[in-house]
Scaffold this motif. Structure first.
Motif, mmCIF file in Angstrom:
data_model
loop_
_atom_site.group_PDB
_atom_site.id
_atom_site.type_symbol
_atom_site.label_atom_id
_atom_site.label_comp_id
_atom_site.label_asym_id
_atom_site.label_seq_id
_atom_site.Cartn_x
_atom_site.Cartn_y
_atom_site.Cartn_z
ATOM 1 N N ILE A 157 1.241 4.428 -2.538
ATOM 2 C CA ILE A 157 1.059 5.539 -2.145
ATOM 3 C C ILE A 157 2.076 6.482 -2.653
ATOM 4 C CG2 ILE A 157 0.994 7.242 -0.249
ATOM 5 C CD1 ILE A 157 -0.671 5.258 1.204
ATOM 6 N N GLU A 158 3.554 6.130 -2.695
ATOM 7 C CA GLU A 158 4.594 6.873 -2.967
ATOM 8 C C GLU A 158 4.577 7.047 -4.760
ATOM 9 O OE1 GLU A 158 9.530 6.791 -2.133
ATOM 10 O OE2 GLU A 158 8.391 4.765 -2.434
ATOM 11 N N GLU A 178 -4.407 16.810 -2.576
ATOM 12 C CA GLU A 178 -4.140 15.450 -2.409
ATOM 13 C C GLU A 178 -2.471 15.192 -2.225
ATOM 14 O OE1 GLU A 178 -4.153 11.325 -5.016
ATOM 15 O OE2 GLU A 178 -4.871 13.115 -6.081
ATOM 16 N N LEU A 236 -1.862 5.797 8.129
ATOM 17 C CA LEU A 236 -2.711 4.900 7.122
ATOM 18 C C LEU A 236 -3.907 4.564 7.593
ATOM 19 C CD1 LEU A 236 -0.122 2.287 5.846
ATOM 20 C CD2 LEU A 236 -0.975 4.198 4.673
ATOM 21 N N ARG A 246 1.732 7.193 -6.596
ATOM 22 C CA ARG A 246 0.578 8.022 -6.710
ATOM 23 C C ARG A 246 1.130 9.571 -6.383
ATOM 24 N NH1 ARG A 246 -3.699 9.671 -9.509
ATOM 25 N NH2 ARG A 246 -4.896 11.312 -8.508
ATOM 26 N N PHE A 247 1.880 9.406 -5.429
ATOM 27 C CA PHE A 247 2.657 11.032 -4.791
ATOM 28 C C PHE A 247 3.393 11.418 -6.034
ATOM 29 C CE2 PHE A 247 6.084 13.177 -2.957
ATOM 30 C CZ PHE A 247 5.362 14.387 -2.416
ATOM 31 N N LEU A 281 -1.003 13.452 1.036
ATOM 32 C CA LEU A 281 0.029 12.409 0.914
ATOM 33 C C LEU A 281 1.484 12.516 1.461
ATOM 34 C CD1 LEU A 281 -0.792 11.083 -2.875
ATOM 35 C CD2 LEU A 281 -1.569 9.990 -0.772
ATOM 36 N N LYS A 336 0.870 -1.207 0.019
ATOM 37 C CA LYS A 336 -0.066 -0.113 0.119
ATOM 38 C C LYS A 336 0.919 1.174 0.080
ATOM 39 C CE LYS A 336 -3.898 1.964 2.443
ATOM 40 N NZ LYS A 336 -4.841 1.773 3.487
ATOM 41 N N LEU A 337 1.914 1.407 0.776
ATOM 42 C CA LEU A 337 2.842 2.419 0.856
ATOM 43 C C LEU A 337 3.423 2.686 -0.559
ATOM 44 C CD1 LEU A 337 4.218 1.797 4.495
ATOM 45 C CD2 LEU A 337 2.887 3.860 3.548
#
Length: 356
Positions: free
Chosen positions: A8-9, A37, A99, A11-12, A41, A4-5
């Motif tokens: 997220i990275e 967003e 999270l 997407r960042f 993040l 998940k992380l």
């Protein structure tokens, strides 16, 4: 968690490119959405990168220790390894908290309603004390407060007072204040010197925009009347006070603090939107029982959450069994110790729930 992380990275990185893209910047609504967003993040990605750096340092140190012959250098590597392992453990726990699902209302402004309950005039006086406490707390955070409606008493209390708190994160810090606040003290109105117990009800509502709650004008009954002051005397010679009834829910809001009928109506609509939204959220939360169990307190107005004992100079929050002998400081707006403890307990409860 780490898959998940990683997502997220990734997407960042994409969002970071988007907010620098001239094409995206032409659409201001889309650009603002990406900026928000990105801000949401950033703390997660920064903490994850700190974790990965420490994890790599620890792995490198273990590898060097296996091959190192120099005793002095070995001690230095061991010290660095211990520090890296400590950082790995600490950041791992912090990432679990980051999270957790975020309350969508946390960044919103707040509407607070304080009502005197059991105890008559003494409860009204304590309602004024709580109003002062929250105002001073807001001031310490550089938040703006504004009274929306009030029913003062002759001796300086409030039967009811409703006010807004505007500032980043106001709801996230104040949302646990909903419930019954009990006070134990010798009332100013009591000549016999006996300790009385009175109660005040606090409601904390997120302030919502018109687009978030659709109110059909046909569902409203709007009445105007002359404003009255303490004791019922007339303080206004025009029909400036406004009462709005939302017929489907039966929610009634009155505002009379402004001399302008238009301003009173605007304030009443602001309160009404928040009350309707709150009722909708309460219904949603009742339907999701598991979520309720993972919260510190339910936000129920009838739940006794805190006692302020004047003879002993103590404040006790019953939800987390926290007692502080700092009554005067707390009533002067120094609420952070209580608020931080409530947030920590809420996070711990949610973490426990997510691990079951």
């Amino acid at each position: 968690m780490f898959d998940k992380l990683d997502a997220i990275e990734e997407r960042f990185e994409l969002v970071s490119r988007k907010i620098s893209d001239p094409e995206v910047m032409r659409d201001m609504d889309a650009w603002r959405g990406y900026c928000k967003e990105h801000a949401d993040l950033t703390p997660i990605v920064e903490k994850y990168r700190e974790y990965k750096t420490a994890k790599k340092t620890a792995a490198d140190d273990r590898e060097m220790l296996a091959a190192e012959q120099d005793r002095e250098l070995e001690e230095l590597i061991k010290a660095e390894l211990a520090e890296a392992e400590e950082t790995v453990e600490k950041t791992s726990e912090e990432l679990k908290i980051l999270l957790l699902p975020k309350d969508p209302n946390d960044d919103k402004n707040v509407i607070m309603e304080i009502r005197g309950g059991t105890g008559g005039e003494e409860a009204a006086l304590f309602a004024a004390d709580l109003m002062r406490m929250y105002s001073m707390y807001a001031e310490s955070k550089h938040w703006k407060t504004e009274i929306l409606n009030s029913s003062p008493t002759d001796i300086g209390g409030y039967k009811e007072v409703c006010f807004s708190v505007e500032g980043h994160g106001a709801y996230s810090r104040l949302k646990f204040e909903s419930g019954v606040h009990r006070v134990q003290r010798v009332p100013e109105t009591e000549s016999g010197g006996r300790i009385h117990t009175s109660a005040v009800t606090v409601a904390v509502l997120p302030e919502v925009e018109e687009v978030e709650v659709n109110i059909d004008p046909n569902d409203l009954r709007i009445d105007v009347f002359r404003a009255g002051g303490p004791g019922g005397q007339c303080v206004n010679t025009t029909d400036s006070a406004v009462r709005i009834t939302h017929i489907p829910t039966g929610i009634v809001v009155s505002c009379q603090d402004e001399k302008s009928q238009h301003k009173n109506k605007d304030k009443a609509m602001k309160i009404l939107r928040s009350r309707i939204y709150d009722a909708m959220e309460e219904q949603r939360s009742r339907e999701i029982a598991d979520e309720r169990k993972s919260q510190v307190g339910s936000g129920d107005r009838s739940e006794r959450i805190r006692t302020y004992n004047f003879p002993q100079g103590r404040v006790t929050d019953h939800r987390i069994n926290l007692t502080l002998y700092k009554l005067e400081q707390i009533l002067d707006g120094n609420l952070d110790e209580i608020v931080d403890a409530l947030i920590t307990a809420d996070q711990a409860a949610k973490l426990s729930g997510s691990e079951e």
